[in-house]
Design a protein around this motif. Structure first.
Motif, short mmCIF file in Angstrom:
data_model
loop_
_atom_site.label_atom_id
_atom_site.label_comp_id
_atom_site.label_asym_id
_atom_site.label_seq_id
_atom_site.Cartn_x
_atom_site.Cartn_y
_atom_site.Cartn_z
N ILE A 75 30.39 -15.55 -5.80
CA ILE A 75 29.57 -15.03 -6.97
C ILE A 75 29.80 -13.68 -7.14
O ILE A 75 29.93 -13.13 -8.27
N CYS A 76 29.68 -12.91 -6.06
CA CYS A 76 29.78 -11.55 -6.12
C CYS A 76 31.15 -10.98 -6.62
O CYS A 76 31.21 -9.59 -7.18
N SER A 77 32.14 -11.64 -6.26
CA SER A 77 33.47 -11.03 -6.62
C SER A 77 33.85 -11.74 -8.04
O SER A 77 35.18 -11.42 -8.15
N ASP A 78 33.07 -12.45 -8.73
CA ASP A 78 33.27 -13.18 -10.12
C ASP A 78 33.10 -11.87 -11.03
O ASP A 78 31.95 -11.67 -11.35
N HIS A 83 26.75 -7.84 -13.09
CA HIS A 83 26.35 -7.33 -11.97
C HIS A 83 25.14 -6.59 -11.65
O HIS A 83 24.78 -6.17 -10.68
N HIS A 84 24.87 -6.18 -13.00
CA HIS A 84 23.65 -5.17 -13.13
C HIS A 84 22.25 -6.16 -12.99
O HIS A 84 21.33 -5.65 -13.11
N GLN A 85 22.35 -7.47 -13.09
CA GLN A 85 21.25 -8.30 -13.08
C GLN A 85 21.30 -9.07 -11.86
O GLN A 85 22.15 -9.77 -11.45
N VAL A 86 20.20 -8.58 -11.11
CA VAL A 86 20.20 -9.18 -9.70
C VAL A 86 18.87 -10.34 -9.50
O VAL A 86 17.80 -10.02 -9.76
N CYS A 87 19.22 -11.39 -9.12
CA CYS A 87 18.21 -12.47 -8.86
C CYS A 87 17.72 -12.64 -7.56
O CYS A 87 18.69 -12.89 -6.69
N GLN A 103 22.39 -21.88 -16.01
CA GLN A 103 21.69 -20.77 -17.02
C GLN A 103 21.76 -19.40 -16.79
O GLN A 103 21.22 -18.46 -17.55
N TYR A 104 22.37 -19.24 -15.50
CA TYR A 104 22.29 -17.77 -14.92
C TYR A 104 23.72 -17.15 -14.62
O TYR A 104 24.36 -17.92 -13.93
N ARG A 105 23.97 -16.13 -15.21
CA ARG A 105 25.32 -15.46 -15.22
C ARG A 105 25.24 -14.18 -14.40
O ARG A 105 26.11 -13.36 -14.32
N GLY A 106 24.06 -13.86 -13.68
CA GLY A 106 24.07 -12.66 -12.92
C GLY A 106 24.36 -12.93 -11.62
O GLY A 106 25.13 -13.78 -11.21
N VAL A 107 24.14 -11.84 -10.69
CA VAL A 107 24.41 -11.92 -9.39
C VAL A 107 23.01 -12.24 -8.67
O VAL A 107 22.03 -12.37 -9.10
N TYR A 108 23.20 -12.53 -7.46
CA TYR A 108 21.95 -12.84 -6.52
C TYR A 108 21.78 -11.83 -5.33
O TYR A 108 22.73 -11.12 -4.92
N GLU A 133 19.34 -0.06 -1.66
CA GLU A 133 20.51 0.71 -1.63
C GLU A 133 21.39 0.45 -3.11
O GLU A 133 21.71 1.46 -3.38
N LYS A 134 21.33 -0.81 -3.45
CA LYS A 134 21.83 -1.11 -4.77
C LYS A 134 21.19 -0.55 -5.92
O LYS A 134 21.98 -0.15 -6.63
N LEU A 135 19.71 -0.36 -5.96
CA LEU A 135 18.83 0.16 -6.73
C LEU A 135 18.98 1.75 -6.72
O LEU A 135 19.48 2.27 -7.82
N SER A 136 19.19 2.23 -5.70
CA SER A 136 19.46 3.70 -5.42
C SER A 136 20.56 4.17 -6.04
O SER A 136 20.79 4.99 -6.72
N ALA A 137 21.74 3.26 -5.69
CA ALA A 137 23.01 3.62 -6.43
C ALA A 137 23.05 3.34 -7.99
O ALA A 137 24.04 3.51 -8.52
N GLY A 138 22.10 3.00 -8.54
CA GLY A 138 21.98 2.79 -10.00
C GLY A 138 22.89 1.69 -10.56
O GLY A 138 23.22 1.70 -11.67
N ARG A 139 23.16 0.79 -9.66
CA ARG A 139 24.12 -0.35 -10.19
C ARG A 139 23.36 -1.50 -10.68
O ARG A 139 23.70 -2.58 -10.97
N VAL A 140 21.91 -1.44 -10.73
CA VAL A 140 21.06 -2.56 -11.26
C VAL A 140 20.34 -2.13 -12.32
O VAL A 140 19.66 -1.07 -12.11
N ASN A 141 19.93 -2.95 -13.24
CA ASN A 141 19.05 -2.66 -14.22
C ASN A 141 18.06 -3.78 -14.52
O ASN A 141 17.21 -3.61 -15.35
#
Lengths: 206, 206
Positions: A75-78, A83-87, A103-108, A133-141
């Motif tokens: 999933i993460c490598s798709d 990738h900015h949507q994290v469930c 119904q979901y096309r983000g990552v986990y 860490e993902k949030l700090s890196a600004g990779r998630v919205n």
């Protein structure tokens, strides 16, 4: 009922080990073991070997902690996923359930549990730091909280909300409401109350 | 419900193998596997190892076909038991059940199944020849038929009775009657009818 003494130590060991699985008592464990003995040897050995192979070689995705054969899970490598949507889920069973909906096309992000003081599980036992860490890196919205609607789930939701509310990220939660197929009169009042408060614009179903 | 695709081939293999156990579906199998992954590795490996060790090293008593760690099982090698009294059972679970009653001091003979034409199991698939050898050698004076009270059990009883009636051996069968603790009005009529025909002298319980 006293525990019968088994005629063989090997049999007894196998029964004891099976009986440690969740929901398996000694009678069911004996049934499993006798089934394995009735089968062809090679067939039965496959169960034992698959367990050992799994335990020795299992890996977890370095990004989301999902079980994976490779360093990064499928999933993460798709690259077609958002990738900015994290469930955020408790365990991989929840990933399977959500993936099943298509119904979901983000990552986990797998927490590996939920906060449960009764079981001695606190925030430090969960994979929260790597999410931060993902949030700090600004990779998630957007973070979607998809935990159980139990007291433990609510506690964990609240903890994560407090922890991450300072980040420039949208924090959402799965809609709670009347289940599809349920009759109103049998829906519990808390759920029904929430479904009125959280009512949504009516859209003609496709 | 379509089958979800698992994130790891190792996981999938283990789930598939567990799902082959009787009464275990894919959801239960996944629960077992995730339980093993949550546990300490050494703890989980013990299940796999105990299965492999059992399958590789299991032996059957050369006299009664019971599972055993030695050439002769603990029951057959117990000189305080009545070796001329042989209780014929379907599998080792029945031995455990009868041993649990502490009412039997003879030995056993495990058929390894019962005659079931529907499942393609005939007399030649069962351990009948070795029982006949014991009879031929004159080492037995009573055979107790302790098979299930099903059509297959009755068929097997009849087959064994016909086969062994020419030998100078007493052939008995477990008493059928009203279960202890059962209410008469809920007992099925066949059982109740049998219990009247086979009524026994009243003995004051100790």
């Amino acid at each position: 009922m006293n525990i019968p003494s088994y005629p063989s130590r090997l049999l007894e060991t196998a029964v004891n080990e099976f009986a440690k699985l969740p929901g398996v008592g000694r009678k069911t464990a004996l049934r499993f073991v006798l089934h394995l003995l009735r089968q062809e040897k090679g067939e039965s050995a496959m169960l034992g070997e698959s367990i050992l192979e799994l335990i020795r070689n299992v890996r977890y995705c370095h990004s989301c902690n999902n079980i994976s054969d490779t360093e990064t899970c499928s999933i993460c490598s798709d690259s077609s996923r958002q990738h900015h949507q994290v469930c955020v889920v408790e365990n991989i069973r929840d990933i399977l359930a959500i993936e099943n909906t298509q119904q979901y096309r983000g990552v986990y992000h797998v927490l590996g549990g939920i906060i449960s003081p009764m079981d001695g599980i606190g925030p430090s036992d969960l994979n929260i730091r790597s999410l931060e860490e993902k949030l700090s890196a600004g990779r998630v919205n957007e973070i979607i909280l998809a935990l159980s609607t139990t007291m433990e789930g609510d506690t964990t939701n609240f903890y994560l909300y407090r922890k991450f509310s300072s980040y420039p990220v949208k924090i959402t939660i799965l809609a709670r409401g009347v289940s599809i197929g349920d009759e109103l009169e049998f829906t519990d009042e808390v759920t029904l109350g929430r479904s009125i408060l959280n009512r949504t614009p009516y859209i003609i179903p496709k």
